[in-house]
Motif scaffolding. Structure first.
Motif, PDB file in Angstrom:
ATOM      1  N   LEU A   1      29.081  37.351  27.098  1.00  0.00           N
ATOM      2  CA  LEU A   1      28.172  36.385  27.032  1.00  0.00           C
ATOM      3  C   LEU A   1      27.973  35.751  25.863  1.00  0.00           C
ATOM      4  CD1 LEU A   1      25.588  39.123  28.998  1.00  0.00           C
ATOM      5  CD2 LEU A   1      26.806  36.995  29.985  1.00  0.00           C
ATOM      6  N   ASN A   2      28.209  36.429  24.790  1.00  0.00           N
ATOM      7  CA  ASN A   2      27.971  35.814  23.276  1.00  0.00           C
ATOM      8  C   ASN A   2      29.109  35.209  22.624  1.00  0.00           C
ATOM      9  OD1 ASN A   2      25.011  36.401  23.523  1.00  0.00           O
ATOM     10  ND2 ASN A   2      25.656  38.516  22.947  1.00  0.00           N
ATOM     11  N   SER A   3      30.141  34.991  23.423  1.00  0.00           N
ATOM     12  CA  SER A   3      31.479  34.439  22.850  1.00  0.00           C
ATOM     13  C   SER A   3      31.817  33.253  23.810  1.00  0.00           C
ATOM     14  CB  SER A   3      32.622  35.505  22.939  1.00  0.00           C
ATOM     15  OG  SER A   3      32.186  36.705  22.140  1.00  0.00           O
ATOM     16  N   TYR A   4      32.694  32.420  23.045  1.00  0.00           N
ATOM     17  CA  TYR A   4      33.115  31.057  23.819  1.00  0.00           C
ATOM     18  C   TYR A   4      34.593  31.775  24.653  1.00  0.00           C
ATOM     19  CZ  TYR A   4      29.803  29.048  20.843  1.00  0.00           C
ATOM     20  OH  TYR A   4      28.625  28.682  20.139  1.00  0.00           O
ATOM     21  N   ASN A   5      34.245  31.636  25.851  1.00  0.00           N
ATOM     22  CA  ASN A   5      35.537  32.381  26.709  1.00  0.00           C
ATOM     23  C   ASN A   5      36.688  31.647  26.872  1.00  0.00           C
ATOM     24  OD1 ASN A   5      34.079  34.844  27.695  1.00  0.00           O
ATOM     25  ND2 ASN A   5      32.558  33.391  28.261  1.00  0.00           N
ATOM     26  N   LEU A   6      36.793  30.208  26.437  1.00  0.00           N
ATOM     27  CA  LEU A   6      38.004  29.490  26.451  1.00  0.00           C
ATOM     28  C   LEU A   6      38.497  28.924  25.170  1.00  0.00           C
ATOM     29  CD1 LEU A   6      37.734  27.479  29.802  1.00  0.00           C
ATOM     30  CD2 LEU A   6      39.050  29.697  29.317  1.00  0.00           C
ATOM     31  N   MET A   7      37.639  29.862  24.091  1.00  0.00           N
ATOM     32  CA  MET A   7      38.131  29.246  22.630  1.00  0.00           C
ATOM     33  C   MET A   7      39.269  30.267  22.358  1.00  0.00           C
ATOM     34  SD  MET A   7      35.576  29.124  19.447  1.00  0.00           S
ATOM     35  CE  MET A   7      34.546  27.728  20.039  1.00  0.00           C
ATOM     36  N   ASN A   8      40.032  29.946  21.235  1.00  0.00           N
ATOM     37  CA  ASN A   8      41.022  31.061  21.059  1.00  0.00           C
ATOM     38  C   ASN A   8      40.695  31.292  19.509  1.00  0.00           C
ATOM     39  OD1 ASN A   8      42.987  30.674  22.874  1.00  0.00           O
ATOM     40  ND2 ASN A   8      44.047  28.778  21.753  1.00  0.00           N
ATOM     41  N   PHE A   9      41.108  32.420  19.195  1.00  0.00           N
ATOM     42  CA  PHE A   9      40.623  33.086  17.932  1.00  0.00           C
ATOM     43  C   PHE A   9      41.209  32.221  16.735  1.00  0.00           C
ATOM     44  CE2 PHE A   9      41.413  37.193  20.335  1.00  0.00           C
ATOM     45  CZ  PHE A   9      40.100  37.683  20.911  1.00  0.00           C
ATOM     46  N   LEU A  10      40.218  32.020  16.107  1.00  0.00           N
ATOM     47  CA  LEU A  10      40.502  31.263  14.696  1.00  0.00           C
ATOM     48  C   LEU A  10      40.432  29.743  14.879  1.00  0.00           C
ATOM     49  CD1 LEU A  10      40.265  32.227  11.664  1.00  0.00           C
ATOM     50  CD2 LEU A  10      42.799  32.199  11.631  1.00  0.00           C
ATOM     51  N   GLU A  11      40.329  29.397  16.218  1.00  0.00           N
ATOM     52  CA  GLU A  11      40.241  28.085  16.476  1.00  0.00           C
ATOM     53  C   GLU A  11      39.376  27.187  15.748  1.00  0.00           C
ATOM     54  OE1 GLU A  11      40.587  24.950  20.612  1.00  0.00           O
ATOM     55  OE2 GLU A  11      40.135  27.186  20.611  1.00  0.00           O
ATOM     56  N   PHE A  12      38.034  27.648  15.528  1.00  0.00           N
ATOM     57  CA  PHE A  12      37.042  26.702  14.845  1.00  0.00           C
ATOM     58  C   PHE A  12      36.421  27.498  13.588  1.00  0.00           C
ATOM     59  CE2 PHE A  12      37.455  24.742  18.960  1.00  0.00           C
ATOM     60  CZ  PHE A  12      37.543  23.450  18.755  1.00  0.00           C
ATOM     61  N   VAL A  13      36.197  26.725  12.489  1.00  0.00           N
ATOM     62  CA  VAL A  13      35.497  27.321  11.401  1.00  0.00           C
ATOM     63  C   VAL A  13      34.336  26.092  11.081  1.00  0.00           C
ATOM     64  CG1 VAL A  13      37.200  28.887  10.474  1.00  0.00           C
ATOM     65  CG2 VAL A  13      37.029  26.504   9.825  1.00  0.00           C
ATOM     66  N   SER A  14      33.447  26.537  10.392  1.00  0.00           N
ATOM     67  CA  SER A  14      32.395  25.601   9.832  1.00  0.00           C
ATOM     68  C   SER A  14      31.524  26.137   8.700  1.00  0.00           C
ATOM     69  CB  SER A  14      31.628  25.281  11.106  1.00  0.00           C
ATOM     70  OG  SER A  14      30.697  26.183  11.457  1.00  0.00           O
ATOM     71  N   ASP A  15      30.986  25.397   7.995  1.00  0.00           N
ATOM     72  CA  ASP A  15      29.992  25.722   6.985  1.00  0.00           C
ATOM     73  C   ASP A  15      28.542  25.503   7.404  1.00  0.00           C
ATOM     74  OD1 ASP A  15      29.956  23.136   6.153  1.00  0.00           O
ATOM     75  OD2 ASP A  15      31.352  23.390   4.586  1.00  0.00           O
ATOM     76  N   HIS A  16      28.292  24.840   8.423  1.00  0.00           N
ATOM     77  CA  HIS A  16      27.020  24.682   8.965  1.00  0.00           C
ATOM     78  C   HIS A  16      27.300  24.285  10.417  1.00  0.00           C
ATOM     79  CE1 HIS A  16      28.421  20.430   8.015  1.00  0.00           C
ATOM     80  NE2 HIS A  16      27.851  20.007   8.936  1.00  0.00           N
ATOM     81  N   TYR A  17      26.277  24.973  11.378  1.00  0.00           N
ATOM     82  CA  TYR A  17      26.606  25.049  12.554  1.00  0.00           C
ATOM     83  C   TYR A  17      24.972  25.380  13.437  1.00  0.00           C
ATOM     84  CZ  TYR A  17      26.123  29.786  13.156  1.00  0.00           C
ATOM     85  OH  TYR A  17      25.893  31.185  12.986  1.00  0.00           O
ATOM     86  N   ALA A  18      24.936  24.718  14.607  1.00  0.00           N
ATOM     87  CA  ALA A  18      23.947  25.020  15.512  1.00  0.00           C
ATOM     88  C   ALA A  18      24.508  25.371  16.900  1.00  0.00           C
ATOM     89  CB  ALA A  18      22.722  24.096  15.662  1.00  0.00           C
ATOM     90  N   SER A  19      23.870  26.233  17.506  1.00  0.00           N
ATOM     91  CA  SER A  19      24.467  26.684  19.009  1.00  0.00           C
ATOM     92  C   SER A  19      23.306  27.089  19.880  1.00  0.00           C
ATOM     93  CB  SER A  19      25.611  27.809  18.840  1.00  0.00           C
ATOM     94  OG  SER A  19      24.910  28.838  18.467  1.00  0.00           O
ATOM     95  N   ILE A  20      23.651  26.605  21.266  1.00  0.00           N
ATOM     96  CA  ILE A  20      22.741  27.126  22.180  1.00  0.00           C
ATOM     97  C   ILE A  20      23.696  27.879  23.469  1.00  0.00           C
ATOM     98  CG2 ILE A  20      22.849  24.867  23.373  1.00  0.00           C
ATOM     99  CD1 ILE A  20      19.754  25.763  24.234  1.00  0.00           C
ATOM    100  N   ASN A  21      23.302  28.908  23.711  1.00  0.00           N
ATOM    101  CA  ASN A  21      23.820  29.594  24.799  1.00  0.00           C
ATOM    102  C   ASN A  21      22.825  29.843  26.006  1.00  0.00           C
ATOM    103  OD1 ASN A  21      25.083  31.439  26.530  1.00  0.00           O
ATOM    104  ND2 ASN A  21      25.759  32.940  24.804  1.00  0.00           N
ATOM    105  N   ILE A  22      23.047  29.326  27.246  1.00  0.00           N
ATOM    106  CA  ILE A  22      22.266  29.639  28.267  1.00  0.00           C
ATOM    107  C   ILE A  22      22.913  30.159  29.373  1.00  0.00           C
ATOM    108  CG2 ILE A  22      20.683  28.607  29.990  1.00  0.00           C
ATOM    109  CD1 ILE A  22      20.322  26.176  28.074  1.00  0.00           C
ATOM    110  N   ASP A  23      22.304  31.268  29.788  1.00  0.00           N
ATOM    111  CA  ASP A  23      23.038  32.177  30.962  1.00  0.00           C
ATOM    112  C   ASP A  23      22.158  32.431  31.917  1.00  0.00           C
ATOM    113  OD1 ASP A  23      25.755  33.551  31.635  1.00  0.00           O
ATOM    114  OD2 ASP A  23      24.148  34.970  32.279  1.00  0.00           O
ATOM    115  N   HIS A  24      22.224  31.703  33.300  1.00  0.00           N
ATOM    116  CA  HIS A  24      21.347  31.749  34.257  1.00  0.00           C
ATOM    117  C   HIS A  24      21.701  32.563  35.577  1.00  0.00           C
ATOM    118  CE1 HIS A  24      17.491  30.495  36.372  1.00  0.00           C
ATOM    119  NE2 HIS A  24      18.235  30.196  37.286  1.00  0.00           N
TER     120      HIS A  24
END
Length: 857
Positions: free
Chosen positions: A727-750
């Protein structure tokens, strides 16, 4: 002599006749059928029936069907009587000891018929327009605000609650099994027509007595628990407080004036909610003129039987208040509620001095089972009484001050004499024995052995008194770096000390030929187990182990055997050395803070590497990174509920939000720290209930890192390369694929709770539920931390073809979504996941199928 022989033969013949007749008498009598209106052949719901002379009976369901089974001495009764207001009663003869179908046509009281002619005709379509039943319910809805407690400026009352949870529907064969030979004293018998069947085995009981004070402005409801008594199991096996909380969540107070009513963790639309006429059908079934004021009996059924709705009756006053005076609520057998075999709620209201009404008593019974109509199951019964109800009498402001929930210090130590005086009703024979019976049960050695085995199989720990070994699901796992990995560990229990706790494990990878280990020592500052709420402890620990960058799991160990199976390449890992010192303090209002120090040394493993560019553009390998951090974390979860397991707190999700704020500072030069930085992260989690459209779990999160740091210290976003839907991870993202020093996210599970599937014939019988999700991540990387702009920054990881595996989020947001089907076999959810951005990255998939097991109601 001949005469005596004849007498002897007569006696033998008499015994022989009895022997042949007894099996027939001992058989059960089963009567079932359908009750209809003689004039129009429509089925009649809630028709009363009784076995004449026995007092046993019931009511037909919403489709006019009924069924009753007579056992034991009851099989001798020979008549069944049907009664319905406005119709003539009918009596039919029943045949003892056999299964029979008796369908009834009831005639209206006003009808005198010599002949009955049956003709086919089109059934009138139900309409809200010009429907007196709908007009009546609209008046009830319009008057809701004044008929609620919130309609008064001040209210005070005493509340008594009793919760009983039992194994139910137990057969005599089950009861007589050898394994229960020493436990016969636990089984109880009740009226076989009651929910739960004849044989029950109580396993939990709790009683509470509280004083409650409501003030409208400023609004506050304060509850003071005066007395609290419950069955207490060994804390090594069961979290007693969490068990009580879990039952409270499943069997919440029913307020019929709420738009939505919680039932076993789901929300059902109230029959008098603002939008109820669009989902229910209403019928005026009686006017009770003998009651003062007069009452109207209003029956209601769902328009769609599989929707999360009630059926039953409410009794409405005709005194201008349009208040509910009584209510009987149940659910249709086709409703999309897992494992619920029977549901029944009864609400009684009493009149106040101002002629308005307040809830005086409620009873809620829910029976659960794997099979719909037979087999062992569980039945929960919750009874609530309201006494000493006082309206509009203001009290001193100090009464309302402080926490909304207060428990007096000696509430759990009240005597039997206190309970005998203060219970509104004395306990019946079954309930009175529960406390002593279950205390006796826990002293039986065979029961303790059984609980030890249960804890090992389902929780993962084997108890040895002062020390427990586990968790067993981490004993063996494998990955591309370590290969075959064995681990063994455990921790001390309160049997050793309530102040000091120690935990350890050792693991060995047969591929990298390295030992990993962990050791911690914890001191409890409140002389309680560090696994119980509220926590207040100081812990020092050291850990040397592997970790996948960007993998963050909930309620499961990272080296759990099942997580060994992953998609794609999984050969980038870290060797970590953690030296930690942590102080955690929780408060009763569910605010907590944690202060910590961490020295962290990380080295690359597998295909992961750390490198910088030299002056002549050559890569220089870096063996490890060392940091020293201090951190402060704040958490506030108002009205939070959870079950405390041996590994994790399992949340009992409700509508209340959870707030998290964490600040971390890296200090260069402190015990070898190499970097200065500041990391700020905040998040909000909340469930939104959308009535018949289900519910949405929403998480909003953001973070910012101040300072120049190498990519392993940036925010490495949560990825998932397992086949389990997280639920709280990106299920089609690979390990260590993305890094950032500033971010905002939203996760909606209905979860739509079957809102659409329930309306599709045949498919509705599968009780499937529609689910969908959306996950968006927007962020970036400042030039000072981006090696593609600043060559002095630590380089991103690249594959053998020179393509970057690690990337910044500077080209737009990462977005993925999914649609799926939940409640498959009542435990499985399967999602088809779609990735919408950054599809040109190496080894990524645009589509994927993920599954998740979840036991749900």
């Amino acid at each position: 002599m001949k005469r005596y022989k004849i007498q002897y033969l007569s006696v033998l013949l008499l015994f022989a006749l009895q022997a042949f007749s007894l099996p027939g008498i001992a058989q059960n009598t089963v009567i079932k059928g359908t009750v209809t209106d003689a004039s129009n052949k429509e089925t009649l719901p809630y028709v009363s029936f009784v076995i004449t002379g026995s007092g046993k009976g019931g009511k037909t369901d919403v489709d006019g069907n009924y069924s009753i089974t007579l056992t034991g001495k009851d099989v001798s009764y020979t008549e069944i009587k049907f009664s319905y207001i406005g119709y003539k009663s009918q009596v039919r003869t029943i045949k003892p000891g056999v299964t029979q179908t008796i369908s009834i046509q009831l005639q209206n009281e006003g009808m005198e018929m010599d002949e009955v002619f049956i003709t086919a005709g089109k059934k009138a379509k139900y309409k809200n327009k010009d429907n007196p039943a709908v007009e009546l319910i609209r008046n009830v809805i319009a008057n809701k605000s004044k008929n609620r407690m919130e309609g008064y400026d001040y209210v005070s009352y005493q509340k008594y609650e009793r919760m009983l949870f039992s194994m139910s529907n137990l057969s005599d064969k089950f009861k007589s099994r050898r394994v229960f030979r020493n436990y016969q004293f636990l089984f109880q018998e009740q009226d076989s027509t009651k929910i739960g069947g004849k044989n029950v085995l109580p396993v939990f009981q709790q009683e509470k007595l509280s004083d409650n004070y409501f003030r409208k402005n400023p609004e506050k409801l304060k509850t003071v628990i005066v007395a609290d008594k419950q069955v207490n199991f060994d804390e090594r096996f069961i979290d007693n407080k969490g068990l009580s909380t879990y039952f409270d969540r499943m069997y919440q107070d029913i307020d019929i004036y709420d738009n939505n009513i919680s039932v076993v963790s789901n929300q059902l639309l109230s029959p008098i909610s603002d939008g109820a006429p669009g989902f229910y059908k209403y019928f005026i079934t009686d006017t009770i003129k003998t009651h003062n004021p007069q009452l109207v009996e209003l029956s209601f059924t769902p328009r769609n039987k599989a929707d999360l709705l009630f059926e039953g009756k409410i009794y409405i006053t005709l005194d201008g208040n349009y208040a509910v005076q009584n209510a009987f609520l149940t659910v249709n057998k086709d409703i999309n509620l897992n494992f619920v075999r029977a549901f029944e709620a009864k609400l009684d209201f009493e009149q106040n001095p101002d002629n308005r009404y307040h809830l005086s008593k409620s009873s809620l019974t829910v029976d659960f089972g794997i099979l719909k109509s037979k087999g062992a199951g569980f039945t929960g019964e919750r009874v609530v009484s309201f006494n000493n109800y006082t309206i509009n009498k203001p009290l001193n402001d100090t009464v309302y001050s402080g926490s909304s929930l207060v428990q007096v210090p000696d509430s759990t130590k009240k005597s039997e004499a206190f309970w005998a005086i203060n219970r509104p009703e004395a306990l019946n024979a079954i309930n009175a024995k529960v406390y002593n019976n279950l205390d006796t049960l826990q002293s039986i050695p065979s029961f303790r052995r059984t609980m030890n085995l249960f804890t090992l199989l389902f929780v993962g720990y084997k108890d040895f008194g002062a020390f427990e070994v586990g968790p067993v699901n981490t004993f063996y796992s494998f990955n591309d770096v370590e290969g075959f990995r064995l681990r063994l560990g455990g921790r001390t229990t309160t049997a050793l000390s309530k102040r000091y706790f120690f935990e350890t494990y050792a693991a060995y990878g047969f591929n990298d030929e390295k030992w990993k280990y962990f050791l911690s020592a914890t001191y409890s500052l409140n002389n309680k187990s560090i696994y119980s709420f509220p926590q207040n402890y100081l812990r020092a620990s050291f850990q040397r182990d592997t970790k996948i960058p960007g993998q963050e799991l909930q309620f499961v160990q990272e080296d759990n055997f099942l997580l060994s199976f992953k998609r794609g390449e999984n050969n980038m890992m870290l060797y970590n050395d953690f030296y930690r010192l942590d102080y955690v303090h929780e408060f009763q209002n569910h605010f907590s803070y944690a202060v910590g120090f961490r020295k962290w040394e990380q080295s690359p493993a597998g295909s992961l590497y750390f490198s910088n560019l030299t002056g002549n553009n050559q890569l220089k390998t870096i063996d490890n990174i060392s940091t020293s951090e201090v951190s402060v974390a704040l958490r506030y979860a108002p009205k939070e509920k959870f079950y405390q397991g041996k590994l994790y707190r399992t949340p009992i999700i409700d509508k209340y939000p959870t707030f998290n704020l964490r600040y971390t500072a890296g200090i260069k030069g402190l015990v070898g720290g190499e970097y200065n930085y500041h990391n700020l992260m905040g998040s909000i989690d909340k469930r939104f209930y959308l009535s018949q459209l289900g519910y949405s779990d929403v998480t909003v999160e953001g973070g910012y890192i101040f300072g120049k740091v190498p990519f392993p210290l940036l925010d490495i976003h949560r990825a998932n390369q397992t086949y389990a839907y997280q639920l709280n991870s990106y299920n089609l993202m690979n390990f260590l694929e993305f890094v950032s020093d500033h971010y905002a996210s939203i996760n909606i599970d209905h979860n739509f709770n079957g809102f659409f599937f329930n309306k599709i014939p045949l498919l509705s019988k599968l009780k499937l539920r529609e689910v969908m999700s959306f996950k968006g991540l927007y962020g970036g990387l400042r030039d000072e931390n981006n090696p593609n702009v600043n060559s002095a920054a630590m380089q991103f990881v690249k594959n053998d073809s020179g393509a970057s595996i690690t990337n910044a989020l500077n080209s737009g947001p990462y977005i993925e979504g999914s649609v799926g089907v939940g409640n498959i076999f009542k435990v499985l959810r399967v999602d088809v996941v779609r990735r919408f951005s950054y599809l040109d990255h190496p080894l990524v998939s645009e589509w994927g199928v993920r599954a998740r097991f979840k036991f749900d109601f």
